[in-house]
Design a protein around this motif. Structure first.
Motif, PDB file in Angstrom:
ATOM      1  N   ASP A 730      45.278  40.869  32.130  1.00 39.06           N
ATOM      2  CA  ASP A 730      46.639  41.103  32.617  1.00 39.06           C
ATOM      3  C   ASP A 730      46.826  40.341  33.922  1.00 39.06           C
ATOM      4  OD1 ASP A 730      49.152  41.915  33.263  1.00 39.06           O
ATOM      5  OD2 ASP A 730      48.735  44.060  33.214  1.00 39.06           O
ATOM      6  N   PRO A 731      47.413  39.134  33.860  1.00 31.39           N
ATOM      7  CA  PRO A 731      47.585  38.335  35.086  1.00 31.39           C
ATOM      8  C   PRO A 731      48.494  38.986  36.119  1.00 31.39           C
ATOM      9  CG  PRO A 731      47.859  36.988  33.107  1.00 31.39           C
ATOM     10  CD  PRO A 731      47.858  38.411  32.665  1.00 31.39           C
ATOM     11  N   ARG A 732      49.243  40.016  35.754  1.00 34.81           N
ATOM     12  CA  ARG A 732      50.164  40.657  36.696  1.00 34.81           C
ATOM     13  C   ARG A 732      49.450  41.597  37.651  1.00 34.81           C
ATOM     14  NH1 ARG A 732      53.935  43.122  32.173  1.00 34.81           N
ATOM     15  NH2 ARG A 732      51.809  43.683  31.524  1.00 34.81           N
ATOM     16  N   LEU A 733      48.194  41.936  37.364  1.00 35.12           N
ATOM     17  CA  LEU A 733      47.466  42.876  38.215  1.00 35.12           C
ATOM     18  C   LEU A 733      47.133  42.244  39.565  1.00 35.12           C
ATOM     19  CD1 LEU A 733      44.946  44.378  35.625  1.00 35.12           C
ATOM     20  CD2 LEU A 733      46.972  45.497  36.575  1.00 35.12           C
ATOM     21  N   PRO A 734      46.973  43.058  40.596  1.00 40.51           N
ATOM     22  CA  PRO A 734      46.500  42.534  41.890  1.00 40.51           C
ATOM     23  C   PRO A 734      45.100  41.940  41.755  1.00 40.51           C
ATOM     24  CG  PRO A 734      47.414  44.747  42.120  1.00 40.51           C
ATOM     25  CD  PRO A 734      47.316  44.495  40.652  1.00 40.51           C
ATOM     26  N   ILE A 735      44.760  41.081  42.682  1.00 45.07           N
ATOM     27  CA  ILE A 735      43.478  40.378  42.600  1.00 45.07           C
ATOM     28  C   ILE A 735      42.308  41.353  42.521  1.00 45.07           C
ATOM     29  CG2 ILE A 735      41.906  38.842  43.849  1.00 45.07           C
ATOM     30  CD1 ILE A 735      44.272  37.363  44.930  1.00 45.07           C
ATOM     31  N   GLU A 736      42.333  42.426  43.291  1.00 48.56           N
ATOM     32  CA  GLU A 736      41.201  43.339  43.315  1.00 48.56           C
ATOM     33  C   GLU A 736      41.045  44.123  42.011  1.00 48.56           C
ATOM     34  OE1 GLU A 736      44.823  45.186  45.238  1.00 48.56           O
ATOM     35  OE2 GLU A 736      43.669  43.315  45.417  1.00 48.56           O
ATOM     36  N   GLN A 737      42.068  44.149  41.155  1.00 45.12           N
ATOM     37  CA  GLN A 737      41.998  44.889  39.896  1.00 45.12           C
ATOM     38  C   GLN A 737      41.811  43.979  38.680  1.00 45.12           C
ATOM     39  OE1 GLN A 737      45.334  47.559  39.489  1.00 45.12           O
ATOM     40  NE2 GLN A 737      45.188  48.299  41.593  1.00 45.12           N
ATOM     41  N   ARG A 738      41.744  42.698  38.880  1.00 45.56           N
ATOM     42  CA  ARG A 738      41.622  41.776  37.754  1.00 45.56           C
ATOM     43  C   ARG A 738      40.180  41.715  37.249  1.00 45.56           C
ATOM     44  NH1 ARG A 738      44.897  36.668  40.443  1.00 45.56           N
ATOM     45  NH2 ARG A 738      46.972  37.643  40.483  1.00 45.56           N
ATOM     46  N   SER A 739      40.046  41.552  35.933  1.00 46.37           N
ATOM     47  CA  SER A 739      38.729  41.293  35.363  1.00 46.37           C
ATOM     48  C   SER A 739      38.320  39.851  35.660  1.00 46.37           C
ATOM     49  CB  SER A 739      38.746  41.516  33.850  1.00 46.37           C
ATOM     50  OG  SER A 739      39.605  40.571  33.217  1.00 46.37           O
ATOM     51  N   GLU A 740      37.052  39.525  35.420  1.00 46.45           N
ATOM     52  CA  GLU A 740      36.575  38.166  35.667  1.00 46.45           C
ATOM     53  C   GLU A 740      37.345  37.158  34.819  1.00 46.45           C
ATOM     54  OE1 GLU A 740      32.438  38.173  34.901  1.00 46.45           O
ATOM     55  OE2 GLU A 740      31.940  39.576  36.507  1.00 46.45           O
ATOM     56  N   LEU A 741      37.638  37.526  33.577  1.00 44.73           N
ATOM     57  CA  LEU A 741      38.377  36.625  32.701  1.00 44.73           C
ATOM     58  C   LEU A 741      39.808  36.417  33.199  1.00 44.73           C
ATOM     59  CD1 LEU A 741      38.364  34.970  30.094  1.00 44.73           C
ATOM     60  CD2 LEU A 741      38.977  37.054  28.850  1.00 44.73           C
ATOM     61  N   THR A 742      40.443  37.506  33.614  1.00 46.34           N
ATOM     62  CA  THR A 742      41.810  37.388  34.132  1.00 46.34           C
ATOM     63  C   THR A 742      41.842  36.543  35.398  1.00 46.34           C
ATOM     64  OG1 THR A 742      42.362  39.569  33.230  1.00 46.34           O
ATOM     65  CG2 THR A 742      43.811  38.692  34.935  1.00 46.34           C
ATOM     66  N   TRP A 745      41.585  32.856  34.566  1.00 47.09           N
ATOM     67  CA  TRP A 745      42.841  32.321  34.071  1.00 47.09           C
ATOM     68  C   TRP A 745      43.867  32.159  35.192  1.00 47.09           C
ATOM     69  CZ3 TRP A 745      45.886  29.574  31.442  1.00 47.09           C
ATOM     70  CH2 TRP A 745      47.262  29.816  31.415  1.00 47.09           C
ATOM     71  N   CYS A 746      43.921  33.119  36.087  1.00 44.83           N
ATOM     72  CA  CYS A 746      44.888  33.027  37.187  1.00 44.83           C
ATOM     73  C   CYS A 746      44.602  31.819  38.069  1.00 44.83           C
ATOM     74  CB  CYS A 746      44.870  34.314  38.004  1.00 44.83           C
ATOM     75  SG  CYS A 746      45.583  35.731  37.135  1.00 44.83           S
ATOM     76  N   GLU A 747      43.331  31.517  38.283  1.00 51.60           N
ATOM     77  CA  GLU A 747      42.985  30.333  39.064  1.00 51.60           C
ATOM     78  C   GLU A 747      43.413  29.063  38.327  1.00 51.60           C
ATOM     79  OE1 GLU A 747      38.851  30.537  39.861  1.00 51.60           O
ATOM     80  OE2 GLU A 747      38.998  32.321  41.153  1.00 51.60           O
ATOM     81  N   LEU A 748      43.225  29.035  37.007  1.00 50.33           N
ATOM     82  CA  LEU A 748      43.661  27.887  36.227  1.00 50.33           C
ATOM     83  C   LEU A 748      45.186  27.763  36.261  1.00 50.33           C
ATOM     84  CD1 LEU A 748      43.343  25.573  34.187  1.00 50.33           C
ATOM     85  CD2 LEU A 748      43.170  27.295  32.372  1.00 50.33           C
ATOM     86  N   ALA A 749      45.896  28.877  36.092  1.00 54.15           N
ATOM     87  CA  ALA A 749      47.364  28.844  36.107  1.00 54.15           C
ATOM     88  C   ALA A 749      47.886  28.386  37.460  1.00 54.15           C
ATOM     89  CB  ALA A 749      47.917  30.223  35.744  1.00 54.15           C
ATOM     90  N   ASP A 750      47.275  28.865  38.538  1.00 59.15           N
ATOM     91  CA  ASP A 750      47.702  28.430  39.874  1.00 59.15           C
ATOM     92  C   ASP A 750      47.476  26.938  40.055  1.00 59.15           C
ATOM     93  OD1 ASP A 750      48.445  30.992  40.492  1.00 59.15           O
ATOM     94  OD2 ASP A 750      46.603  31.487  41.579  1.00 59.15           O
ATOM     95  N   PHE A 751      46.364  26.437  39.555  1.00 67.11           N
ATOM     96  CA  PHE A 751      46.075  25.002  39.674  1.00 67.11           C
ATOM     97  C   PHE A 751      47.124  24.194  38.917  1.00 67.11           C
ATOM     98  CE2 PHE A 751      44.062  21.181  37.920  1.00 67.11           C
ATOM     99  CZ  PHE A 751      43.654  20.559  39.089  1.00 67.11           C
ATOM    100  N   LEU A 752      47.460  24.643  37.701  1.00 66.11           N
ATOM    101  CA  LEU A 752      48.447  23.909  36.910  1.00 66.11           C
ATOM    102  C   LEU A 752      49.837  23.968  37.525  1.00 66.11           C
ATOM    103  CD1 LEU A 752      47.337  24.930  33.287  1.00 66.11           C
ATOM    104  CD2 LEU A 752      46.803  22.826  34.540  1.00 66.11           C
ATOM    105  N   GLU A 753      50.111  24.992  38.295  1.00 63.01           N
ATOM    106  CA  GLU A 753      51.402  25.102  38.976  1.00 63.01           C
ATOM    107  C   GLU A 753      51.405  24.373  40.319  1.00 63.01           C
ATOM    108  OE1 GLU A 753      54.223  26.257  37.977  1.00 63.01           O
ATOM    109  OE2 GLU A 753      53.470  26.926  36.026  1.00 63.01           O
ATOM    110  N   GLY A 754      50.256  23.780  40.686  1.00 64.72           N
ATOM    111  CA  GLY A 754      50.191  23.040  41.938  1.00 64.72           C
ATOM    112  C   GLY A 754      49.979  23.908  43.152  1.00 64.72           C
TER     113      GLY A 754
END
Length: 755
Positions: A730-742, A745-754
């Motif tokens: 769930d990418p909508r969760l705060p960073i401290e509640q995200r799983s390793e997989l989430t 993905w969030c790091e990849l999505a941020d990179f693709l968004e610049g």
């Protein structure tokens, strides 16, 4: 003296029944692989798990046939031990009450035909691990138990049916308590005199050749109805008719269930068919060759030598030479495919069907979270199971569909029965007949695996049946090249290894031109494409050796001994006609080929930047990406070397080399990937500066205890395990509640968004 007798008894068993003892151990231990604590569970565990009642019935009947065959052949060999073996060599007497050279008294009482009660108990004890594994690992134990019971009854009925000719040849056969089926069939047909007369003539006709071979296999008549003519002994006539009956039954089953079909024979039953074949063949060789003092192993070595000389044991895959001119280059493929600032290359690691399911399920989830990602992926580089997952993806996109949920479902469908069917009915029969049966079925088990994947690629979750082979037209790499030029599919790179040379080979519908001048320094030498490897040279004027998409996937996933190492069908004198095996032997993660693909693309991007800096006019062909993401999909997390338990001394001594080669696939590949990625990123980072950013991302199942099968079958537990990896995504969760997989993905999505 009892110890001496016991020792002599063990020696008698080993000398007379060595093959049967070994196969019996296999029959007992094979179904125990269904339990997670057993060794080789990842390879064989799915054979006996999650079967419906009718599949359990077939598997139980197959185990019954193998156990009955084992006991029957063992009884024949035991009764014939004096003629086959020099039993006088024992250092200790077997039994003081038995003349020298004869079988012990217990063996004479136990091994007899027809079976006694003790033999029946042992036979069912051999099958017990099979039905226990079926019932205890089933999600519905009661229906499975009913299937097991039906399988035992079916096996007994088949045994009684193939025993009927031998029973009709005896005037007054005796029936034990366990011969209910044989008693009923004999009572129903014994009054038909033409059948009895036909059986008598068969025994008389067989007497002459067997008398020439061994006089004790023929008996003189005891009743006037034989008119004084000799006849074959009832035990050996029983063996001949039973083997013919079993062979006819197995051929019929094979013809009825040749894959791909909607209902397939369970892979476990096919393994029991294989063992039954081995039991009868080895028993016949041991029985007849032992009388002449000829070792069975010597005959097998001679047979293998004949196969090597005649080529009947070789495996080939189809290639077709076509002009290379229309193939796109990596640069052309990126220009047609990519839009915007992002260039994404996805790499998928090996690991059987679990890796195929992880690859396609991950892409489904990522594209659902970011729909634009589907058009940003310019190339996919897969190995073994990851390559199979990419094949399903590319096939779907090539046909104009973007249904990634169906792609993920297809990649999880079992194909183990198809490859096992090919092993038993194609490879084994072809080897036994020295290639004379090669026209009966498809070439080998690899071809049947191709067929099954083709059929799965045209099926849907709601479909009631598997499409017929005529409906499963598969694209070739040449046809995929047209879709690459149209920008509708990413470039698929399916990685294999040349067995004889250990070189990495890229099976891909692209051509590599001469590298453009660059200030990035000299890159590492790239691998050959399949066409370059088969041609033994590089160049745009060479032919392109075209293969089907599923053949390419199978070559990438050729992990012995599930699928055979195969060579091209080019002329036999071709010096590069090497066998292709699993790509994981060189690079289990697909990263090396992804970098080979990116090298000319990055050089072309640099040339575009230099041309713009020199004032050249802007063109529509200019590469404009500013971010390069290398996404690695790993089905199995890399183990921490500091917490890996050491192997025992015995295991290291016996299997040390095999364990080392297997571990190198992951350990060395990870280290090499990190070095090559760092070198690639640093080299091109110095060239581009802030113009183009390059970064690698790893997505793998959360947790350290992820374990999946390495075969081509997923159990229900494996399916739930794959789905469970995305429960907390769930990418909508705060960073401290995200799983390793989430978080990955969030790091990849941020990179693709610049960002």
């Amino acid at each position: 003296m009892p110890d001496a007798i016991a020792f002599g008894t063990v020696r008698w068993l080993v000398l007379v029944l060595k093959w049967q003892l070994g196969i019996g151990i296999v029959l007992v231990l094979l179904p125990l692989r269904a339990f997670p604590w057993a060794t080789m569970h990842s390879l064989l565990g799915g054979l006996f798990t999650d079967l419906c009642w009718w599949e359990a019935m077939f598997v139980t009947a197959g185990a019954y046939a193998a156990a009955w065959s084992l006991m029957f052949i063992a009884s024949l060999l035991a009764m014939d031990s004096k003629s086959r073996c020099d039993l006088s060599r024992f250092a200790y007497p077997v039994d003081s009450r038995v003349p020298p050279g004869h079988a012990p008294r217990w063996a004479q009482r136990f091994f007899r035909i027809p079976f006694g009660g003790a033999q029946v108990v042992v036979m069912h004890a051999i099958t017990a691990p099979t039905w226990l594994a079926l019932v205890l690992t089933s999600p519905s134990p009661l229906p499975t138990l009913g299937g097991v019971a039906a399988g035992l009854l079916l096996g007994d009925l088949v045994r009684a049916t193939i025993s009927l000719p031998a029973l009709l040849s005896v005037d007054r056969p005796t029936f034990a308590w366990h011969d209910l089926g044989a008693r009923l069939l004999h009572g129903a047909l014994a009054w038909i005199e033409p059948l009895r007369a036909l059986v008598r003539r068969a025994r008389i006709a067989l007497a002459r050749p067997f008398r020439w071979f061994a006089a004790d296999l023929v008996v003189e008549p005891t009743t006037p109805e034989w008119h004084g003519r000799s006849l074959l002994h009832s035990h050996h006539f029983f063996a001949i008719t039973a083997s013919i009956g079993l062979a006819a039954l197995l051929v019929t089953l094979g013809a009825m269930f040749e894959p791909p079909t909607a209902a397939e024979i369970p892979a476990a039953m096919l393994l029991y068919v294989l063992l039954t074949f081995v039991i009868w063949c080895f028993g016949a060789l041991d029985f007849y060759l032992g009388r002449r003092g000829i070792p069975v192993l010597l005959v097998l070595l001679v047979a293998v030598s004949i196969e090597n000389q005649t080529g009947s044991g070789s495996h080939e895959y189809e290639v077709q030479a076509t002009p290379q001119g229309q193939l796109p280059s990596p640069v052309e493929a990126v220009r047609q495919r990519h839009s915007g600032d992002n260039l994404v290359v996805v790499c998928a690691a090996g690991g059987g069907i679990f890796a195929a399911g992880w690859t396609t399920t991950t892409l489904q989830q990522l594209v659902a979270a970011r729909p634009r990602l589907a058009n940003e992926i310019c190339a996919v580089s897969g190995v073994s199971g990851g390559a199979v997952g990419f094949a399903f993806l590319v096939d779907e996109l090539h046909r104009g569909s973007t249904d990634l949920a169906t792609v993920a479902w297809r990649a999880r469908q079992s194909s183990l029965s198809a490859v096992t069917w090919g092993l038993v009915y194609s490879d084994l029969v072809r080897a036994a007949t020295f290639g004379l049966s090669s026209g009966l079925y498809a070439k080998d088990r690899g071809a049947y695996l191709d067929r099954k994947w083709q059929a799965i690629a045209r099926s849907r979750p709601s479909a009631a049946a598997i499409p017929s082979p005529s409906d499963t037209v598969t694209p070739t790499l040449r046809e995929l090249a047209d879709s690459i030029r149209a920008g509708t599919i990413p470039v698929p790179i399916l990685n294999a290894t040349a067995m004889e040379t250990g070189r990495r080979v890229m099976i891909a519908p692209i051509r590599f031109a001469a590298p453009a001048p660059s200030t990035a320094g000299l890159p590492a030498p790239r691998a050959d494409t399949l066409s370059e490897y088969l041609a033994g040279a590089r160049g745009v004027d060479l032919p392109f050796y075209d293969v089907s998409l599923w053949t390419a996937a199978r070559l990438s996933a050729t992990f012995p001994y599930v699928t055979p190492a195969a060579q091209s069908n080019l002329y036999a004198g071709n010096p590069t006609r090497h066998h292709m095996i699993d790509g994981g032997y060189v690079d289990n993660y697909g990263v090396a080929s992804a970098l080979d693909f990116l090298e000319p693309v990055m050089a072309a991007r640099e040339a575009d930047l230099r041309a713009r800096a020199d004032g050249a006019p802007n063109t529509t062909d200019e590469l404009a990406f500013t971010r390069v993401a290398i996404v690695q999909l790993r089905a199995f997390p890399v183990a921490d070397p500091h917490v890996t338990a050491p192997a025992s001394g015995t295991l290291a001594a016996v299997l040390g080399p095999l364990i080392g080669v297997t571990a190198i696939r992951d350990g060395q590949a990870v280290a090499r990937n990190e070095v090559e990625l760092r070198s690639f990123t640093e080299r091109w980072g110095r060239v581009f500066g802030d113009e183009v950013r390059i970064r690698s991302f790893v997505l793998e199942p959360p947790g350290d205890d992820v374990d999946g099968p390495l075969s081509w079958h997923l159990t229900d537990a494996d399916q739930h395990k794959l789905d469970g990896c995305w429960t907390d995504f769930d990418p909508r969760l705060p960073i401290e509640q995200r799983s390793e997989l989430t978080q990955a993905w969030c790091e990849l999505a941020d990179f693709l968004e610049g960002r």
